[in-house]
Design a protein around this motif. Structure first.
Motif, PDB file in Angstrom:
ATOM      1  N   ALA A  18      -3.763  -4.731   9.699  1.00 44.77           N
ATOM      2  CA  ALA A  18      -3.507  -3.894  11.058  1.00 44.77           C
ATOM      3  C   ALA A  18      -4.857  -4.111  11.901  1.00 44.77           C
ATOM      4  O   ALA A  18      -6.400  -3.409  11.315  1.00 44.77           O
ATOM      5  CB  ALA A  18      -3.974  -2.675  10.217  1.00 44.77           C
ATOM      6  N   MET A  70       3.575   3.135   6.494  1.00 45.15           N
ATOM      7  CA  MET A  70       3.562   4.641   7.083  1.00 45.15           C
ATOM      8  C   MET A  70       2.897   5.011   8.526  1.00 45.15           C
ATOM      9  O   MET A  70       2.311   6.226   8.656  1.00 45.15           O
ATOM     10  CB  MET A  70       2.244   4.631   6.371  1.00 45.15           C
ATOM     11  CG  MET A  70       1.764   5.244   4.895  1.00 45.15           C
ATOM     12  SD  MET A  70       1.005   4.049   3.315  1.00 45.15           S
ATOM     13  CE  MET A  70      -0.603   5.033   4.753  1.00 45.15           C
ATOM     14  N   GLY A  94       5.513   0.965   1.563  1.00 42.27           N
ATOM     15  CA  GLY A  94       6.379   1.775   1.905  1.00 42.27           C
ATOM     16  C   GLY A  94       7.991   0.819   1.335  1.00 42.27           C
ATOM     17  O   GLY A  94       7.722  -0.549   1.023  1.00 42.27           O
ATOM     18  N   GLY A 143      -1.194  -2.119  -4.836  1.00 47.42           N
ATOM     19  CA  GLY A 143      -0.540  -1.556  -6.165  1.00 47.42           C
ATOM     20  C   GLY A 143      -1.586  -1.658  -7.306  1.00 47.42           C
ATOM     21  O   GLY A 143      -2.963  -1.716  -6.929  1.00 47.42           O
TER      22      GLY A 143
HETATM   23  O1  TUI Z   1       0.538  -3.021   3.325  1.00 49.75           O
HETATM   24  C1  TUI Z   1      -0.584  -3.505   2.551  1.00 49.75           C
HETATM   25  N1  TUI Z   1      -1.504  -3.043   2.833  1.00 49.75           N
HETATM   26  C2  TUI Z   1      -1.882  -2.765   3.989  1.00 49.75           C
HETATM   27  S1  TUI Z   1      -1.393  -2.315   5.069  1.00 49.75           S
HETATM   28  C3  TUI Z   1      -3.093  -1.159   5.952  1.00 49.75           C
HETATM   29  S2  TUI Z   1      -3.284  -0.003   6.978  1.00 49.75           S
HETATM   30  C4  TUI Z   1      -3.417   1.309   5.776  1.00 49.75           C
HETATM   31  N2  TUI Z   1      -4.285   1.763   6.526  1.00 49.75           N
HETATM   32  C5  TUI Z   1      -5.079   3.013   6.352  1.00 49.75           C
HETATM   33  C6  TUI Z   1      -4.870   4.136   4.353  1.00 49.75           C
HETATM   34  C7  TUI Z   1      -3.266   3.009   4.616  1.00 49.75           C
HETATM   35  C8  TUI Z   1      -3.339   1.704   4.666  1.00 49.75           C
HETATM   36  C9  TUI Z   1      -3.750  -2.102   4.796  1.00 49.75           C
HETATM   37  N3  TUI Z   1      -3.356  -2.604   4.156  1.00 49.75           N
HETATM   38  N4  TUI Z   1      -0.233  -4.507   2.055  1.00 49.75           N
HETATM   39  C10 TUI Z   1       1.382  -4.405   1.225  1.00 49.75           C
HETATM   40  C11 TUI Z   1       1.795  -3.817   0.325  1.00 49.75           C
HETATM   41  N5  TUI Z   1       2.466  -2.592   0.215  1.00 49.75           N
HETATM   42  N6  TUI Z   1       0.657  -3.302  -0.852  1.00 49.75           N
HETATM   43  C12 TUI Z   1       1.523  -1.980  -1.364  1.00 49.75           C
HETATM   44  C13 TUI Z   1       2.563  -1.992  -1.506  1.00 49.75           C
HETATM   45  C14 TUI Z   1       3.893  -1.064  -0.623  1.00 49.75           C
HETATM   46  C15 TUI Z   1       3.613   0.046  -1.866  1.00 49.75           C
HETATM   47  C16 TUI Z   1       4.536   0.910  -3.016  1.00 49.75           C
HETATM   48  C17 TUI Z   1       5.477  -1.459  -1.405  1.00 49.75           C
HETATM   49  C18 TUI Z   1       5.794   0.050  -1.546  1.00 49.75           C
HETATM   50  C19 TUI Z   1       5.223   1.276  -2.103  1.00 49.75           C
HETATM   51  O2  TUI Z   1       6.500   2.191  -2.044  1.00 49.75           O
HETATM   52  C20 TUI Z   1       6.382   2.954  -2.764  1.00 49.75           C
HETATM   53  C21 TUI Z   1       7.846   3.259  -2.460  1.00 49.75           C
HETATM   54  O3  TUI Z   1       8.762   3.167  -3.532  1.00 49.75           O
HETATM   55  O4  TUI Z   1       7.837   4.537  -1.972  1.00 49.75           O
END
Ligand code: TUI
Length: 314
Positions: A18, A70, A94, A143
């Protein structure tokens, strides 16, 4: 292999960082043989549309768009992406299940990022074309599982292709991912040190200087774990986490701080997202060389692996 499926040169996807993964950067990655991804995590719908249109002008090669679930404009961005018709949509942070049919009907391949076997199975059922399986070694929102443990478990649990992410930055990492059953990799941290990467010089230098132990995960207690470089902001964040529990207030702190790091080069108060593999990204290089080095390293290391197997002779 991922490159054959996507009709690109290398089985390498660029992570959707991002504020960093702009139209220009994504086009540069695609022009170098990987799959460039526009990171719309910090964009509104018009900014995201303008980026897609710009990227189409800058490359003839396939590219993708990432939607950070998000983002408050997720629904509008998904609808816009379906109109603009892009090759690949990746998602993060998500569950994109409710948008899957619309995206696929537009002709896009959908590759959700998943951090667990349970979500991998749900995404396969929703119609995902492949999964990006990301371990907690990665930078940014992460995760709990490691790439090493998670990738083979997802490979065994689903019948769609798996792309490994988190902790990959060279040919050995690519080979390890392939050994675990993946068909390609997604990389982010090693691209921070590319000449073409549009981050502040201080951010590039901090990545080059980082050691293996220089990152930490903030937000675990708030269910919003984010891997960043250790600095004044992370010390403050972890202190506040222990004291207060206003989740939104702390999330704002992180997102605002990301802009501070990327644009202002504030390495103390900024949220300097990077993965654990930063300790291996030791010099600034052209994007083309970073990708070529991964592929050439992979070939060379395969010979090494074959020799080791012969030496084992059990
Ligand atoms: O999305 C990422 N990495 C990111 S997004 C981001 S922007 C941000 N900045 C500040 C705070 C929060 C976000 C920076 N880096 N990686 C992919 C990823 N997705 N990693 C883990 C997940 C994930 C986690 C939970 C995917 C799905 C999930 O589902 C939970 C549910 O069941 O809804």
């Amino acid at each position: 292999m991922l490159n054959k499926i996507l009709k690109i040169k290398y089985p390498i996807i660029q992570g959707a960082m991002a504020n960093i993964a702009t139209a220009e950067f994504a086009a540069a990655v695609s022009n170098c043989g990987g799959l460039g991804i526009i990171g719309t995590g910090a964009m509104n719908v018009e900014e995201a549309r303008a980026s897609i249109q710009k990227c189409k002008k800058l490359t003839e090669k396939p590219f993708g768009v990432n939607v950070m679930m998000m983002n408050p404009y997720t629904k509008e961005i998904m609808e816009m992406i379906a109109e603009e018709k892009v090759a690949v949509v990746t998602t993060g942070a998500g569950n994109p299940g409710i948008y899957m049919d619309m995206l696929k009907a537009s002709g896009a391949k959908v590759f959700p990022v998943v951090p667990s076997v349970a979500l991998a199975i749900r995404m396969e059922r929703s119609g995902a074309d492949a999964l990006i399986v990301e371990g907690g070694e990665a930078g940014g929102h992460v995760g709990e599982q490691t790439t090493m443990a998670l990738v083979p478990q997802v490979v065994d649990a689903v019948n769609i292709p798996v792309i490994a992410a988190g902790g990959v930055a060279d040919g050995r990492g690519l080979n390890a991912a392939l050994s675990l059953g993946a068909i390609g990799v997604q990389v982010g941290t090693c691209l921070l040190v590319a000449d073409e990467c549009p981050i502040h010089e201080n951010y590039k230098l901090a990545t080059i200087k980082a050691k293996d132990t220089d990152t930490i995960v903030t937000g675990r207690s708030l269910n919003s774990p984010v891997r960043v470089m250790k600095n004044k902001m992370t010390r403050e964040h972890l202190r506040l986490e222990a004291e207060v529990s206003d989740r939104e207030e702390l999330e704002k702190l992180t997102l605002g701080a990301l802009r501070k790091a990327v644009f202002e080069g504030d390495m103390q108060n900024g949220s300097v997202m990077m993965g654990q593999i930063a300790g291996m990204c030791k010099e600034q290089k052209p994007l083309q060389k970073i990708l070529d080095d991964i592929m050439e390293g992979s070939k060379k290391e395969l010979q090494n692996l074959i020799s080791k197997h012969e030496e084992m002779s059990w």
